[in-house]
Design a protein around this motif. Sequence first.
Motif, PDB file in Angstrom:
ATOM      1  N   ASP A   1       8.986 -18.252   4.308  1.00 48.63           N
ATOM      2  CA  ASP A   1      10.392 -18.302   4.726  1.00 48.63           C
ATOM      3  C   ASP A   1      11.234 -17.172   4.134  1.00 48.63           C
ATOM      4  N   GLY A   2      10.757 -15.957   4.309  1.00 45.19           N
ATOM      5  CA  GLY A   2      11.567 -14.804   3.939  1.00 45.19           C
ATOM      6  C   GLY A   2      11.367 -14.359   2.504  1.00 45.19           C
ATOM      7  N   GLY A   3      12.170 -13.390   2.111  1.00 52.28           N
ATOM      8  CA  GLY A   3      12.037 -12.822   0.782  1.00 52.28           C
ATOM      9  C   GLY A   3      11.326 -11.482   0.845  1.00 52.28           C
ATOM     10  N   PHE A   4      11.430 -10.742  -0.260  1.00 50.24           N
ATOM     11  CA  PHE A   4      10.792  -9.422  -0.325  1.00 50.24           C
ATOM     12  C   PHE A   4       9.430  -9.542  -0.985  1.00 50.24           C
ATOM     13  N   ILE A   5       8.495  -8.792  -0.452  1.00 57.04           N
ATOM     14  CA  ILE A   5       7.168  -8.737  -1.048  1.00 57.04           C
ATOM     15  C   ILE A   5       6.924  -7.325  -1.554  1.00 57.04           C
ATOM     16  N   HIS A   6       6.625  -7.222  -2.839  1.00 57.61           N
ATOM     17  CA  HIS A   6       6.270  -5.929  -3.414  1.00 57.61           C
ATOM     18  C   HIS A   6       4.756  -5.862  -3.408  1.00 57.61           C
ATOM     19  N   ALA A   7       4.211  -4.871  -2.714  1.00 64.54           N
ATOM     20  CA  ALA A   7       2.756  -4.832  -2.610  1.00 64.54           C
ATOM     21  C   ALA A   7       2.271  -3.409  -2.408  1.00 64.54           C
ATOM     22  N   HIS A   8       1.043  -3.203  -2.769  1.00 61.32           N
ATOM     23  CA  HIS A   8       0.441  -1.890  -2.532  1.00 61.32           C
ATOM     24  C   HIS A   8       0.122  -1.725  -1.055  1.00 61.32           C
ATOM     25  N   TRP A   9       0.229  -0.464  -0.610  1.00 60.85           N
ATOM     26  CA  TRP A   9      -0.089  -0.149   0.785  1.00 60.85           C
ATOM     27  C   TRP A   9      -0.929   1.129   0.797  1.00 60.85           C
ATOM     28  N   CYS A  10      -1.983   1.078   1.612  1.00 59.25           N
ATOM     29  CA  CYS A  10      -2.947   2.176   1.625  1.00 59.25           C
ATOM     30  C   CYS A  10      -2.389   3.461   2.234  1.00 59.25           C
TER      31      CYS A  10
ATOM     32  N   THR B   1       7.668  -5.959   8.105  1.00 61.24           N
ATOM     33  CA  THR B   1       7.525  -4.514   8.173  1.00 61.24           C
ATOM     34  C   THR B   1       7.798  -3.926   6.806  1.00 61.24           C
ATOM     35  N   ILE B   2       7.361  -2.683   6.636  1.00 66.33           N
ATOM     36  CA  ILE B   2       7.634  -1.999   5.383  1.00 66.33           C
ATOM     37  C   ILE B   2       9.063  -1.495   5.446  1.00 66.33           C
ATOM     38  N   ARG B   3       9.885  -2.006   4.567  1.00 68.85           N
ATOM     39  CA  ARG B   3      11.300  -1.632   4.613  1.00 68.85           C
ATOM     40  C   ARG B   3      11.532  -0.244   4.025  1.00 68.85           C
ATOM     41  N   CYS B   4      10.900   0.027   2.922  1.00 69.86           N
ATOM     42  CA  CYS B   4      10.938   1.383   2.372  1.00 69.86           C
ATOM     43  C   CYS B   4       9.947   1.481   1.220  1.00 69.86           C
ATOM     44  N   VAL B   5       9.779   2.686   0.767  1.00 68.61           N
ATOM     45  CA  VAL B   5       8.934   2.943  -0.398  1.00 68.61           C
ATOM     46  C   VAL B   5       9.907   3.284  -1.527  1.00 68.61           C
ATOM     47  N   PRO B   6      10.271   2.296  -2.325  1.00 68.73           N
ATOM     48  CA  PRO B   6      11.334   2.517  -3.310  1.00 68.73           C
ATOM     49  C   PRO B   6      11.034   3.714  -4.200  1.00 68.73           C
ATOM     50  N   MET B   7      11.971   4.652  -4.255  1.00 65.57           N
ATOM     51  CA  MET B   7      11.681   5.910  -4.929  1.00 65.57           C
ATOM     52  C   MET B   7      11.955   5.871  -6.418  1.00 65.57           C
ATOM     53  N   ASP B   8      12.567   4.788  -6.881  1.00 66.85           N
ATOM     54  CA  ASP B   8      12.810   4.721  -8.319  1.00 66.85           C
ATOM     55  C   ASP B   8      11.742   3.888  -9.027  1.00 66.85           C
ATOM     56  N   TRP B   9      10.761   3.417  -8.264  1.00 65.17           N
ATOM     57  CA  TRP B   9       9.680   2.675  -8.908  1.00 65.17           C
ATOM     58  C   TRP B   9       8.674   3.645  -9.528  1.00 65.17           C
ATOM     59  N   GLU B  10       8.120   3.215 -10.631  1.00 55.54           N
ATOM     60  CA  GLU B  10       7.141   4.085 -11.288  1.00 55.54           C
ATOM     61  C   GLU B  10       5.866   4.174 -10.470  1.00 55.54           C
ATOM     62  N   ALA B  11       5.253   5.346 -10.533  1.00 53.34           N
ATOM     63  CA  ALA B  11       3.983   5.553  -9.832  1.00 53.34           C
ATOM     64  C   ALA B  11       2.973   4.534 -10.338  1.00 53.34           C
ATOM     65  N   ASP B  12       2.151   4.057  -9.436  1.00 50.79           N
ATOM     66  CA  ASP B  12       1.244   2.978  -9.798  1.00 50.79           C
ATOM     67  C   ASP B  12       0.137   2.957  -8.769  1.00 50.79           C
ATOM     68  N   SER B  13      -1.090   3.148  -9.200  1.00 46.37           N
ATOM     69  CA  SER B  13      -2.164   3.106  -8.208  1.00 46.37           C
ATOM     70  C   SER B  13      -2.843   1.740  -8.262  1.00 46.37           C
ATOM     71  N   GLY B  14      -3.403   1.366  -7.104  1.00 49.79           N
ATOM     72  CA  GLY B  14      -4.035   0.057  -7.010  1.00 49.79           C
ATOM     73  C   GLY B  14      -4.760  -0.028  -5.685  1.00 49.79           C
ATOM     74  N   VAL B  15      -4.846  -1.231  -5.134  1.00 50.57           N
ATOM     75  CA  VAL B  15      -5.485  -1.365  -3.833  1.00 50.57           C
ATOM     76  C   VAL B  15      -4.514  -2.058  -2.869  1.00 50.57           C
ATOM     77  N   CYS B  16      -4.619  -1.673  -1.602  1.00 46.12           N
ATOM     78  CA  CYS B  16      -3.761  -2.202  -0.553  1.00 46.12           C
ATOM     79  C   CYS B  16      -3.888  -3.730  -0.481  1.00 46.12           C
ATOM     80  N   ALA B  17      -2.739  -4.407  -0.528  1.00 45.51           N
ATOM     81  CA  ALA B  17      -2.756  -5.872  -0.547  1.00 45.51           C
ATOM     82  C   ALA B  17      -3.346  -6.438   0.739  1.00 45.51           C
ATOM     83  N   TYR B  18      -3.316  -5.666   1.798  1.00 45.23           N
ATOM     84  CA  TYR B  18      -3.791  -6.193   3.079  1.00 45.23           C
ATOM     85  C   TYR B  18      -5.238  -5.801   3.365  1.00 45.23           C
TER      86      TYR B  18
END
Length: 475
Positions: free
Chosen positions: A418-427, A443-460
């Motif tokens: 029921d809504g809300g923002f999801i912070h997740a990795h995207w390939c 949909t991907i709303r944006c790639v927040p530019m003030d977030w620190e770089a962080d590598s991981g794996v795509c949540a999907y």
Amino acid sequence: MAKKLTAQADDFSAWYNEVIAKAELADNAPTRGCMVIRPYGFALWENMVAVLDRMFKETGHVNAYFPLLIPDSFFQKEAEHVEGFSPECAVVTHGGGKKLEESLMVRPTSETIIADMYARWIQSYRDLPLLINQWANVFRWELRPRAFLRTTEFLWQEGHTAHATAAEAEEETLRILDIYRTFAEDYMAIPVLYGPKTDAEKFPGALQTYAIEGMMKDGKALQMGTSHDLGQNFSRAFNIDFQTRDGSREHVYQTSWGMSTRTVGAIIMAHGDDRGLVLPPRLAPHQVVVIPIAKSDEEQAVVQEAVDKLVASLEGVRVKVDDREQFGLGWKFTEWETKGVPLRVELGPRDIASGQAVVVRRDTGEKEFVSLETLGKRVGDLLETVQRDMFQRALDFREARSREIRDREAFVSAANGDGGFIHAHWCGDPACEAAVKDETRNTIRCVPMDWEADSGVCAYCGRASERKVVYAQAY
RNA sequence: CGGGGUGUAGCGCAGUCCGGUCAGCGCACCUGCUUUGGGAGCAGGGGGUCGGGGGUUCAAAUCCCCCCACCCCGACCA
């Protein structure tokens, strides 16, 4: 007028429509998909315009005005642009009783006609940068209109700049993004996430689109402003070139950016409650409503005199005195609450006798007695407090409805929730983004530019990822 | 463009199936009087080509045909 608003929790969409009607912000127009912005709604918009216009001018921009109608051939010049906008354009085919040689598009945005003029105006690097903004109406033949959020005609500002280098254009794009962010947070009291859009979401014809995204009280995202780095896409199509300092020729680098009456919808949905609007003091048409209370004619005279003094002590504050005789107190209280006026001041014989007034906050309902001598100062302080508290509440709300998710099952389940923002990795793969949209409507709303770089794996999809993004259902 | 709905007073609706004192109700509006610390009361009053056009009938808001508009749900979007 119905007695009660639908509760947000029962039907947010019905609540939204009822608030707009009852607060007299806007009315449905006889023209399909269009609305009439009523005086109260327009006063709110005018306050927003005044602030933004000042911010643009402080950063070197000037205003101008370009035509509503754009020759059809202009649209054909930039491939992505025509593909993006043609389906939603209204077209004028007749004029003066005759069919036109060339159809005219009612502008959905003005890049093309402005580019055509820029090609005439720009000859030399000395003509750059060219920093023009216009306040205008635009038409987009949307299939499903909603008041303020998506009307066929809407008001906005659109900035169009030309620069000598790619770096300058990028810098301008980000400067405007920062103005939008500041405006949203400091004036609208809505915290925003900001950063580049994905290719799928970017403006047709742009190299890169940056946006600010706010969270509404139903947990959905609303794009509140966009700033585009157009690169040389339009300058090539319209041949906007200039002679450089060393005598060579080059196409200019452009930006465009806009914020619209949609932001009125943002204020409604980010702050409103079950009693109606809650307006941020810095933009509210009336910051304070004064309600005189008097039974007899004798009381009337005494109260009137006290009200005059009180209003005089509120210099610099936008004050409305509601002395209408045809409405009772309860009616007035409810009406101004529905309209979201930040502070209500009640002044009656009992108050005057004890040298005070009753001050009530719209955002919290808190009531306090303030001595008439200190009222001016207290009101000023309270307005600032309300502005600050509204931002903090909106921020707390957004944080409470945002979560970081790393695995697919939880991701899909949350996105379908029921809504809300999801912070997740995207390939980074558009196909993956599209699949998420199909499966969850997020949909991907944006790639927040003030977030620190962080590598991981795509949540999907589980592939390697270089970035975290914000997913949400959007308006 | 697909699916669903609605057009009757400014707004919200009843009446339509079964044609015949059905042109009606609530709110709003106007006049007067009384009220006023959380949506006031009483009395009186104004306001309609029943979305449009055509047809059936002695008679149409009501039945038939055509058209138009708007709303809601999807696909598109600031």
